[in-house]
Structure formats: C-alpha cells, structure tokens
Design an enzyme around this catalytic site. Structure first.
Site, PDB file in Angstrom:
ATOM      1  N   SER A  54       0.771  -1.340   0.046  1.00 45.62           N
ATOM      2  CA  SER A  54      -0.034  -0.087  -0.031  1.00 45.62           C
ATOM      3  C   SER A  54       0.963   1.031  -0.032  1.00 45.62           C
ATOM      4  CB  SER A  54      -0.890   0.034   1.258  1.00 45.62           C
ATOM      5  OG  SER A  54      -0.345  -0.171   2.320  1.00 45.62           O
ATOM      6  N   HIS A  55       2.285   1.030  -0.270  1.00 41.88           N
ATOM      7  CA  HIS A  55       3.060   2.142  -0.122  1.00 41.88           C
ATOM      8  C   HIS A  55       3.730   2.152  -1.490  1.00 41.88           C
ATOM      9  CE1 HIS A  55       3.523   2.702   4.569  1.00 41.88           C
ATOM     10  NE2 HIS A  55       2.415   2.498   4.067  1.00 41.88           N
ATOM     11  N   LEU A  56       3.383   2.824  -2.257  1.00 43.58           N
ATOM     12  CA  LEU A  56       3.946   2.918  -3.844  1.00 43.58           C
ATOM     13  C   LEU A  56       4.788   4.196  -4.185  1.00 43.58           C
ATOM     14  CD1 LEU A  56       0.576   1.550  -5.167  1.00 43.58           C
ATOM     15  CD2 LEU A  56       2.439   0.235  -4.708  1.00 43.58           C
TER      16      LEU A  56
END
Ligand SMILES: Cc1cc2nc3c(=O)[nH]c(=O)nc-3n(C[C@H](O)[C@H](O)[C@H](O)COP(=O)(O)OP(=O)(O)OC[C@H]3O[C@@H](n4cnc5c(N)ncnc54)[C@H](O)[C@@H]3O)c2cc1C
Length: 499
Positions: free
Chosen positions: A434-436
């Site tokens: 969820s961290h892109l």
C-alpha cells in the site's frame, strides 16, 4: 459547493475546467484543493466509487483488477492502494509521520543504479507538513490533543524502555476518544473505513470541499482514464476515458492534467499513452517510466502470549486504533546494515478478538530503488481491453538485511513482553504494497528523471505528476503525510509558474 457524482450522472460541459486531476486520493485531492484555492475550476476523475462508512478494505478492493508478478503465473499482485473517492486514505491507519532529511538524501546510506536523492530538501516540505497537520487535525500537533497509548502500546513502551529503545507516541490523524467527534473505539480499526468521521479522510476533513474557495472542484467517479492524447506537440489535448458502468469511451479535453493515480497506475497510464510524439509513452524518452518501483520492505512479528506471567492487556481483545506506539531508534543507527533502518510499531489485527493472546509488531523501511524493479504493460488485456499491469521486481540483499535487523529487534521486544512463541508473517513484497513509490522520478536531468522538482514531465508543457511516483527514495516512514505535503508544494509552484 463541490459536485461529487458518478460521471454517467454528471451533465457537465468538460470544457468548463481549467485543470483535470486524475485520482481522488490524498495527493489528487490536496492538489485539486490547492488549485481551487487559487481560483481554478478543477475536475477530479476517479475510477472507484464512494466508499461506505464501515467498509472493509479486502471486500472493497476485490472488485478491482490484479497485476501479474511473473511471466507465467496468475494475476496475484496488487497494483492499487485503494480505488474509491478518497483513495487509500479511506482505509488507512492514519499514521502521520514527517520524513527526515535522510529520507530525502538517502545516497548517504544507499547506492543503487538510480538517483536516490530527492531534488528538494526537508525545509521545502516543512510549511506544507504544518498545513496538512492542521487540516487533518493530527494528534499532538497545533494544539490538537495527543492520542493516548493503548494498553498494548503501554506494555510495548515498557518493554522497549527496558531494552534501551526509546518508545514514542504515534501522531495519528484520528480525533482521540473523549474529544469532540472523537474516536468511539468501535473496532480494531485496521483496513477499515471509519464509520464516524473521527479518522481523517479526504471527505471527513473536507479537503475536496470548495464552498469557501474562489475556485470549484467537481469529482466525477466511475471513470477510468485510459490514455492521455497529445496534440502534435508536447501538449496534452484530451483524456481518453472508459466508463465501466455504460461501457462507454469518452474524451475529455484538458487545459492541464495532473496525474495522482499512485506510482503503479500513473506509470501505467503514461506507458499506455503512446503516440507518434511519444512512441515509448509519455515521459519515457529515457526509458525511465515505471522503473525504480519501490514499496516499503516490511514485515510483522506476532508474539504468542502463552506464559502465565503475561499481562492481562496482552491476553484481552483490542478495540481502538491499529497502532499508538512506535520507535524510530533504528532509523539511522550504526548497528543496522548500511546504517539505515526504519520503524518498528504496534500493529493490532483488524478483528478485536483476533488480538487476544497475541501482540503484533510491524517493521518498515524504504526500499532501494533499482531500475530492474519496474511496472510494465503485459500483452494480455483485461475484459475492458485495457493492458494488464506486470511488476518485474526483486528485493536487494541489503534491503533484506535491513528488514532482518528490524525483525530481530521486534522479536526481542516481544520476548521481553513474555511471548512464548514468535511467528513472522511471510514477506510478500513482490506482490505489491500500500506504499507505492518511485516510477516517475524527479530531477532536473531528463536523462535520469521523468519529472522536474515541481512534477512537470520533462519536455511536456501541461502534464504533471504529483503522487508517490515522484519520490526518488520511498522513505523509511509511512508516506501519506509526505505525499500530501509534496503534492501541495508542487501544486503551489504550478500556480506560481503560470501567474
Ligand atoms: C489498509 C491501508 C492502511 C494504510 N495506512 C497508512 C497509514 O497509516 N499511514 C500512511 O501514511 N499511509 C497509509 N497507507 C497508505 C496510503 O493509503 C497511501 O499512501 C495514500 O493513499 C497514497 O495516496 P495517493 O493519492 O498518492 O494514491 P491513492 O490513495 O492510491 O489514490 C489514487 C486514486 O487514483 C485512482 N486511479 C488510479 N488509476 C486511475 C485511472 N487510470 N483513472 C482514474 N482514477 C484512477 C484510484 O482509484 C485511487 O482512488 C495505508 C494504505 C492502506 C491500503
């Protein structure tokens, strides 16, 4: 008054807008707000729909396409944060930390085949951090009350202290229980759209509300932006969009376009936008679009509190926020491989009863960006005819060593707390996160970067990117605060440049 409508129900004249923002997550919303504050008429195009209060992330996201993570396996990767008005922030855990200068100049610790330093300093971000903290009512900032540590958080703090590790209270964008419109402690709060408005979101904190602004914001959801069409020069002319509800293709003319679709989707949009002027895709003259894909390398350790001496708080279910306590002791620390670690924090399971007898810690560190880690378009297309996304991706040995160090420290904390057994949840980094970050790198040299320090794609006059894809190093902390502060900074500079 902001319009938020399904695009099929919106009878607007698309030529009315000065700027189109792609994506209504925190970056797109703050960019739209910043432009509307300056009098612009902004449309925000969003693929996902409205998220119901109380919705869970897993069932909500199940409707959206997956990515390939190998050349022959099933589509098992996650190319999204979350799809919906408000993006991933609807489901996030509201951990709202600032980055440090080391995150913006990580070449001090890391060496890869890409530029890892950001083209800006922490000082450039600081005023925008302060504004976002005010807007989101971040606990412990600007006179907003601190969020109290949970009973598990207190146990973890004591264990950390006993081991010589400094615990800290997490700044949360959640109004504490007992304050006006505060948290009602209804769940364990992970991956959950808050059923009240205690947790900040784009909608709960009125980021898209234009009622007091000189400009306007119209959010048109249910609209997938498939391509950016260029005039016969370096200028975007229109967005080619697909409306799944009606199977319609629509063309929306643009004055300027600001893409905030997340680091995977933004790169995919640029790669889909091939034309005679941009034969390898928009901004891809140096074959950099999609490269440098970086998630957070992360993991969880779960302590089984089986011994008789365990504190009652660890044996009981947990209602409250996902996390209240963390340590940054190993952010920059000589004992960590290469000196650069990350965070360890309390990470309760989503189900209150699922926490009984278990204490869970999460550890995260920003991944090294390598050019072989990238987003590409597969030859396969989805049922709507849109090319599937594929990740080509492998963790570096150094990243594995860094996260291994943090995992060992987390296990020590859990053992000190009385865990009889510790399990590590398996890593799944190649499947998305969820961290892109990192696929549209920022800098002044078009040979080593895709956008300039203000998010404008090199060589293109009216195409900008303002999401996590422009972050050259992912950073060792949860990113949304920085993504928003940077988007606001970029949107401000865009406005200054044109007036
Ligand atoms: C369960 C969970 C917990 C999290 N917890 C935290 C936390 O505690 N702290 C923290 O800092 N971060 C957290 N995050 C991460 C946080 O959600 C992201 O950092 C943040 O949402 C990124 O914002 P963004 O606007 O750049 O992208 P997104 O939020 O991904 O928004 C992009 C939007 O663009 C839309 N879009 C994409 N492609 C297209 C297209 N082609 N056409 C139209 N629309 C498109 C998407 O549907 C989406 O709504 C969490 C995420 C999840 C899922």
């Amino acid at each position: 008054m902001t319009t938020i409508r399904h695009i099929s129900a919106a009878s607007c004249d698309y030529t009315d807008f000065d700027a189109i923002v792609v994506g209504s997550g925190p970056s797109g919303s703050i960019a739209a707000r910043t432009l509307a504050e300056r009098g612009h008429r902004v449309a925000v195009l969003e693929y996902g729909g409205l998220v119901s209060p109380g919705a869970m992330y897993g069932p909500h996201q199940a409707a959206y396409s997956r990515a390939f993570t190998s050349s022959d396996g099933p589509a098992d990767g996650n190319p999204w944060t979350a799809c919906g008005v408000g993006g991933g922030m609807q489901f996030y855990n509201a951990i709202t930390l600032r980055y440090r200068q080391a995150d913006l100049s990580a070449s001090r610790y890391l060496a890869t085949d890409m530029e890892v330093d950001w083209p800006i300093t922490l000082q450039d971000l600081e005023p925008f951090y302060a504004e976002i903290e005010h807007l989101l009512e971040v606990s412990g900032s600007n006179g907003f009350p601190s969020y109290p540590a949970s009973s598990r958080g207190l146990l973890l703090s004591n264990a950390m202290r006993a081991l010589g590790i400094r615990p800290k209270r997490i700044p949360l964008a959640i109004r504490p229980p007992g304050t006006s419109k505060g948290c009602i402690v209804c769940s364990a709060c992970d991956e959950l759209a808050c059923p009240t408005e205690a947790k900040a979101s784009v909608l709960a904190r009125n980021i898209l509300d234009d009622s007091a602004l000189p400009g306007t914001i119209s959010v048109l959801y249910g609209c997938f932006v498939n391509r950016i069409a260029l005039r016969n020069d370096a200028t975007a002319e229109a967005l080619e969009c697909y409306v799944p509800l009606s199977s319609e293709l629509i063309r929306i003319p643009v004055g300027k376009v600001i893409v905030c679709a997340n680091a995977v989707q933004t790169a995919a949009l640029m790669l889909r936008s091939k034309s005679a002027y941009a034969p390898k895709g928009i901004g891809n003259g140096s074959d950099l679009v999609g490269r440098g894909l970086s998630f957070k390398i992360s993991g969880y350790s779960v302590g089984h509190m089986e011994s008789a001496g365990c504190d009652a708080a660890a044996l009981a279910p947990h209602w409250g926020t996902h996390a209240t306590v963390y340590t940054d002791e190993f952010y920059e620390h000589v004992d960590v491989p290469c000196g650069f670690g990350g965070l360890i924090y309390e990470a309760n399971f989503p189900s209150p009863h699922g926490n009984a007898g278990l204490v869970r810690l999460h550890y995260i560190a920003g991944e090294e960006p390598w050019s072989h880690n990238r987003v590409v378009l597969d030859e396969a297309v989805d049922p709507d005819g849109i090319p599937r996304i594929r990740f080509e991706y492998a963790n570096s040995q150094n990243d594995c060593a860094r996260i291994g160090f943090l995992a060992d420290r987390a296990d020590e904390i859990l053992r000190h707390l009385g865990a009889g057994r510790i399990e590590r949840e398996p890593f799944a980094h190649s499947k998305g996160s969820s961290h892109l970050h990192g696929t549209m790198r920022a800098g002044s040299d078009p040979g080593t970067s895709v956008v300039d320090s203000c998010g404008r794609i090199h060589g293109f006059t009216n195409i900008h990117v303002m999401d996590g894809s422009v972050m050259n190093f992912a950073g060792n902390s949860n990113p949304t605060h920085t993504i928003m502060a940077n988007a606001r900074r970029m949107a401000m500079s865009l406005d200054r440049r044109e007036t």
